[in-house]
Design a protein around this motif. Structure first.
Motif, mmCIF file in Angstrom:
data_model
loop_
_atom_site.group_PDB
_atom_site.id
_atom_site.type_symbol
_atom_site.label_atom_id
_atom_site.label_comp_id
_atom_site.label_asym_id
_atom_site.label_seq_id
_atom_site.Cartn_x
_atom_site.Cartn_y
_atom_site.Cartn_z
ATOM 1 N N THR A 197 45.604 -13.462 -109.577
ATOM 2 C CA THR A 197 45.622 -12.653 -110.806
ATOM 3 C C THR A 197 45.064 -13.467 -111.960
ATOM 4 O O THR A 197 45.434 -14.631 -112.143
ATOM 5 C CB THR A 197 47.069 -12.238 -111.152
ATOM 6 O OG1 THR A 197 47.636 -11.561 -110.029
ATOM 7 C CG2 THR A 197 47.107 -11.333 -112.375
ATOM 8 N N ALA A 239 48.089 -6.146 -114.921
ATOM 9 C CA ALA A 239 47.836 -7.550 -114.554
ATOM 10 C C ALA A 239 49.161 -8.279 -114.319
ATOM 11 O O ALA A 239 49.300 -9.046 -113.358
ATOM 12 C CB ALA A 239 47.034 -8.240 -115.656
ATOM 13 N N GLU A 294 50.775 -7.260 -111.093
ATOM 14 C CA GLU A 294 50.128 -7.944 -109.960
ATOM 15 C C GLU A 294 50.634 -9.384 -109.854
ATOM 16 O O GLU A 294 50.895 -9.885 -108.761
ATOM 17 C CB GLU A 294 48.592 -7.949 -110.142
ATOM 18 C CG GLU A 294 47.933 -6.601 -109.899
ATOM 19 C CD GLU A 294 48.222 -6.057 -108.503
ATOM 20 O OE1 GLU A 294 48.093 -6.822 -107.517
ATOM 21 O OE2 GLU A 294 48.595 -4.866 -108.386
ATOM 22 N N LEU A 295 50.773 -10.031 -111.003
ATOM 23 C CA LEU A 295 51.278 -11.410 -111.003
ATOM 24 C C LEU A 295 52.707 -11.453 -110.451
ATOM 25 O O LEU A 295 53.050 -12.335 -109.660
ATOM 26 C CB LEU A 295 51.240 -11.990 -112.419
ATOM 27 C CG LEU A 295 51.789 -13.422 -112.553
ATOM 28 C CD1 LEU A 295 50.956 -14.407 -111.741
ATOM 29 C CD2 LEU A 295 51.842 -13.845 -114.017
ATOM 30 N N GLU A 352 52.622 -11.438 -106.782
ATOM 31 C CA GLU A 352 52.199 -12.741 -106.246
ATOM 32 C C GLU A 352 53.342 -13.751 -106.250
ATOM 33 O O GLU A 352 53.570 -14.467 -105.287
ATOM 34 C CB GLU A 352 51.037 -13.312 -107.072
ATOM 35 C CG GLU A 352 49.679 -12.850 -106.625
ATOM 36 C CD GLU A 352 48.580 -13.772 -107.146
ATOM 37 O OE1 GLU A 352 48.348 -14.841 -106.548
ATOM 38 O OE2 GLU A 352 47.953 -13.404 -108.156
#
Length: 254
Positions: A206, A236, A239-240, A243
């Motif tokens: 990301t 964003a 998404e992080l 992760e």
């Protein structure tokens, strides 16, 4: 016990506060219980949730210096937040015995109640940041996508080595987060390539792109996920969050 992650980089203006807040809110969307700790005397994290650090009566200063229970400085905003005040700038921890462990001891009282504790640190490698690193399992390093920002990573790595040797053998870099990324510029793209060449899998996939949304949201006293929930800036950080959570699962099964 909740996992403790610090956001550290001795360079200012790299989106540490933005990342602490928005990743915390993204975690909460997964049903996780999150505590944010504002350890920066500038109090930007505190302000970004609509609170005024200048009018706060008790803050992390009282927790670290006067041993006030941390529960007494936690405000309930989008997620729980242990607030900061300008007093932290003059926090005279230097004469305290065990001064590097003041935050670790304070968090011991509440860690069981949270899945994640996220700590926003000042833009320096002084005693407040060292307290954060001693209390942490992992460190996320937001790095602006420009060449000069990359050099600060070496200094942070040296500090972490000393902390592992003397104070907290378990702390590790959880990941390096490229911020203020502009795919239109060669400089931004090259900075990410240099990061990947030097740090490999530690670099998150990301990338946090440049957008005015990150500046607008704190003015409204909110995260970007609340301010513009369907926008690319909010996405964003979602998404992080995936992760980071996938990395945590991978460690558990390793």
């Amino acid at each position: 016990m909740g996992r403790v992650i610090s956001f550290a980089n001795q360079k200012g203006g790299v989106a540490k506060t933005t990342t602490t807040l928005n990743l915390g809110v993204a975690f909460s969307e997964h049903g996780l219980k999150v505590l944010l700790v504002d350890l920066d005397p500038q109090g930007n994290l505190t302000m970004s949730q609509g609170l005024n650090p200048d009018s706060i009566e008790r803050s992390m200063f009282d927790v670290l210096v006067h041993r006030l229970p941390i529960q007494e400085v936690i405000h309930h905003a989008e997620v729980d937040l242990a607030v900061s005040s300008i007093d932290l700038a003059g926090a005279s921890l230097s004469s305290m015995i065990g001064r590097e462990r003041a935050l670790e001891k304070a968090l011991a009282e509440v860690r069981d109640g949270y899945d994640y504790v996220l700590i926003d640190t000042p833009p320096s490698l002084g005693l407040l940041t060292i307290n954060a690193l001693v209390a942490s399992n992992g460190v996320i390093v937001p790095v602006q996508c420009e060449y000069l920002s990359l050099r600060g990573l070496v200094q942070l790595e040296n500090t972490l080595s000393m902390i592992r040797e003397n104070l907290n053998p378990r702390v590790e870099i959880e990941g390096i987060l490229p911020t203020m990324y502009d795919s239109r510029t060669l400089h931004s793209r090259e900075a990410v390539e240099i990061l990947q060449e030097n740090f490999g899998d530690l670099v998150f996939g990301t990338k946090i792109r440049k957008t005015v949304r990150y500046a607008e949201a704190p003015v409204k006293g909110s995260s970007v996920l609340k301010y513009d929930p369907s926008g690319s800036a909010a996405e964003a950080y979602r998404e992080l969050a995936k992760e980071v959570l996938n990395g945590a699962q991978a460690r558990e099964h390793a």
